[in-house]
Scaffold this motif. Structure first.
Motif, PDB file in Angstrom:
ATOM      1  N   GLY A 180       0.813  -1.208   0.000  1.00  0.00           N
ATOM      2  CA  GLY A 180       0.000   0.000   0.000  1.00  0.00           C
ATOM      3  C   GLY A 180       0.846   1.258   0.000  1.00  0.00           C
ATOM      4  O   GLY A 180       0.540   2.226  -0.703  1.00  0.00           O
ATOM      5  N   ALA A 181       1.928   1.250   0.768  1.00  0.00           N
ATOM      6  CA  ALA A 181       2.825   2.408   0.804  1.00  0.00           C
ATOM      7  C   ALA A 181       3.496   2.620  -0.544  1.00  0.00           C
ATOM      8  O   ALA A 181       3.635   3.758  -1.012  1.00  0.00           O
ATOM      9  N   SER A 182       3.900   1.542  -1.197  1.00  0.00           N
ATOM     10  CA  SER A 182       4.553   1.655  -2.498  1.00  0.00           C
ATOM     11  C   SER A 182       3.597   2.202  -3.545  1.00  0.00           C
ATOM     12  O   SER A 182       3.969   3.046  -4.370  1.00  0.00           O
ATOM     13  N   VAL A 183       2.352   1.736  -3.526  1.00  0.00           N
ATOM     14  CA  VAL A 183       1.368   2.195  -4.509  1.00  0.00           C
ATOM     15  C   VAL A 183       0.959   3.639  -4.223  1.00  0.00           C
ATOM     16  O   VAL A 183       0.749   4.432  -5.149  1.00  0.00           O
ATOM     17  N   ALA A 184       0.857   3.996  -2.951  1.00  0.00           N
ATOM     18  CA  ALA A 184       0.478   5.371  -2.605  1.00  0.00           C
ATOM     19  C   ALA A 184       1.492   6.376  -3.138  1.00  0.00           C
ATOM     20  O   ALA A 184       1.133   7.519  -3.458  1.00  0.00           O
ATOM     21  N   GLU A 185       2.755   5.961  -3.260  1.00  0.00           N
ATOM     22  CA  GLU A 185       3.779   6.852  -3.806  1.00  0.00           C
ATOM     23  C   GLU A 185       3.506   7.209  -5.264  1.00  0.00           C
ATOM     24  O   GLU A 185       4.038   8.189  -5.777  1.00  0.00           O
ATOM     25  N   LEU A 186       2.682   6.424  -5.929  1.00  0.00           N
ATOM     26  CA  LEU A 186       2.324   6.700  -7.318  1.00  0.00           C
ATOM     27  C   LEU A 186       1.175   7.694  -7.418  1.00  0.00           C
ATOM     28  O   LEU A 186       0.749   8.052  -8.516  1.00  0.00           O
ATOM     29  N   GLY A 187       0.652   8.109  -6.272  1.00  0.00           N
ATOM     30  CA  GLY A 187      -0.434   9.083  -6.256  1.00  0.00           C
ATOM     31  C   GLY A 187      -1.806   8.490  -6.442  1.00  0.00           C
ATOM     32  O   GLY A 187      -2.757   9.209  -6.768  1.00  0.00           O
ATOM     33  N   LEU A 188      -1.925   7.182  -6.211  1.00  0.00           N
ATOM     34  CA  LEU A 188      -3.213   6.517  -6.381  1.00  0.00           C
ATOM     35  C   LEU A 188      -3.838   6.218  -5.026  1.00  0.00           C
ATOM     36  O   LEU A 188      -3.151   5.754  -4.111  1.00  0.00           O
ATOM     37  N   PRO A 189      -5.146   6.470  -4.873  1.00  0.00           N
ATOM     38  CA  PRO A 189      -5.820   6.079  -3.629  1.00  0.00           C
ATOM     39  C   PRO A 189      -5.881   4.558  -3.535  1.00  0.00           C
ATOM     40  O   PRO A 189      -6.028   3.864  -4.551  1.00  0.00           O
ATOM     41  N   VAL A 190      -5.786   4.046  -2.322  1.00  0.00           N
ATOM     42  CA  VAL A 190      -5.643   2.607  -2.103  1.00  0.00           C
ATOM     43  C   VAL A 190      -6.766   2.082  -1.228  1.00  0.00           C
ATOM     44  O   VAL A 190      -7.128   2.695  -0.223  1.00  0.00           O
ATOM     45  N   ARG A 191      -7.323   0.935  -1.645  1.00  0.00           N
ATOM     46  CA  ARG A 191      -8.290   0.197  -0.820  1.00  0.00           C
ATOM     47  C   ARG A 191      -7.803  -1.242  -0.702  1.00  0.00           C
ATOM     48  O   ARG A 191      -7.431  -1.858  -1.700  1.00  0.00           O
ATOM     49  N   VAL A 192      -7.795  -1.775   0.523  1.00  0.00           N
ATOM     50  CA  VAL A 192      -7.333  -3.142   0.748  1.00  0.00           C
ATOM     51  C   VAL A 192      -8.507  -4.009   1.193  1.00  0.00           C
ATOM     52  O   VAL A 192      -9.285  -3.621   2.063  1.00  0.00           O
ATOM     53  N   VAL A 193      -8.626  -5.171   0.581  1.00  0.00           N
ATOM     54  CA  VAL A 193      -9.676  -6.136   0.914  1.00  0.00           C
ATOM     55  C   VAL A 193      -9.013  -7.399   1.441  1.00  0.00           C
ATOM     56  O   VAL A 193      -8.226  -8.038   0.736  1.00  0.00           O
TER      57      VAL A 193
END
Length: 216
Positions: A180-193
């Motif tokens: 999630g931290a790695s993807v957030a660096e791309l500027g995308l909102p994150v949802r985890v299921v």
């Protein structure tokens, strides 16, 4: 690095004939297949669009996406996996494009996608952060990443599955917080299921971390 990539490709090519024996790979059970179809209905856009399945394997999830009306392009480094994916689509009477190539840098040119889907792939990649950037760059405005990942039960002491695999950054899997931290660096909102408790998805009870991360 070239040798490691070749080792990985050869491993998955050799694994193709038995790959679908795992319940969550082949989706041979109607119950397991329906469970994955329901999850994809939640994760993929309601309006059919362009889906890139990175590391498509034998095409089981790609087939479900295509059956739901999405236009699917699958990429895998293992020719035998791609051959089985093409055969599945032909048997089902569905259209799909399948390419042999590096799922971390898919050979799709300037094509853009509404979704980039990857399941249990990041742990096999020499540079997962670069792959995430590459996938994000292939998204259309408003597109999303759908990443099904986890930390496998043996990950406390991962054993290289091919020579050189001990060098992989995420050998043994990646936890939701780190991904999630790695993807957030791309500027995308994150949802985890959380998927750990859904035994039907895996065809058995699991005791490790499994989840889907939807970004975008």
């Amino acid at each position: 690095m070239t040798t490691l990539r070749a080792n990985i490709s050869e491993y998955w090519d050799a694994a193709a004939p038995s790959f679908d024996q795992e319940p969550d790979h082949g989706l041979g059970s109607a119950e397991t297949r329906a469970a994955w179809a329901a999850r994809l209905t939640d994760w993929l856009p309601a309006t059919p669009g362009e889906v890139l399945d990175a590391g498509c394997g034998t095409g089981s999830l790609a087939l479900l996406a295509a059956a739901a009306g999405h236009r699917v392009t699958g990429v895998d480094c293992a020719p035998a996996m791609v051959a089985r994916a093409r055969a599945k689509f032909a048997a089902a009477g569905l259209s799909g494009t399948f390419l042999i190539g590096d799922a971390a840098e898919p050979p799709t040119g300037d094509a853009k996608f509404d979704v980039v889907l990857a399941r249990h792939l990041l742990w096999t990649l020499p540079d997962p952060a670069a792959a995430l950037r590459s996938w994000a760059e292939r998204l259309r405005p408003g597109g999303r990443l759908v990443l099904v990942e986890g930390r496998w039960r043996q990950s406390a002491d991962p054993k290289p599955y091919v020579p050189g695999a001990g060098e992989l950054p995420w050998a043994g899997g990646v936890g939701a917080a780190q991904l999630g931290a790695s993807v957030a660096e791309l500027g995308l909102p994150v949802r985890v299921v959380d998927l750990s408790g859904d035994d039907v998805l895996w065809g058995r009870a699991v005791d490790d971390e499994r989840y889907a991360l939807i970004a975008g």
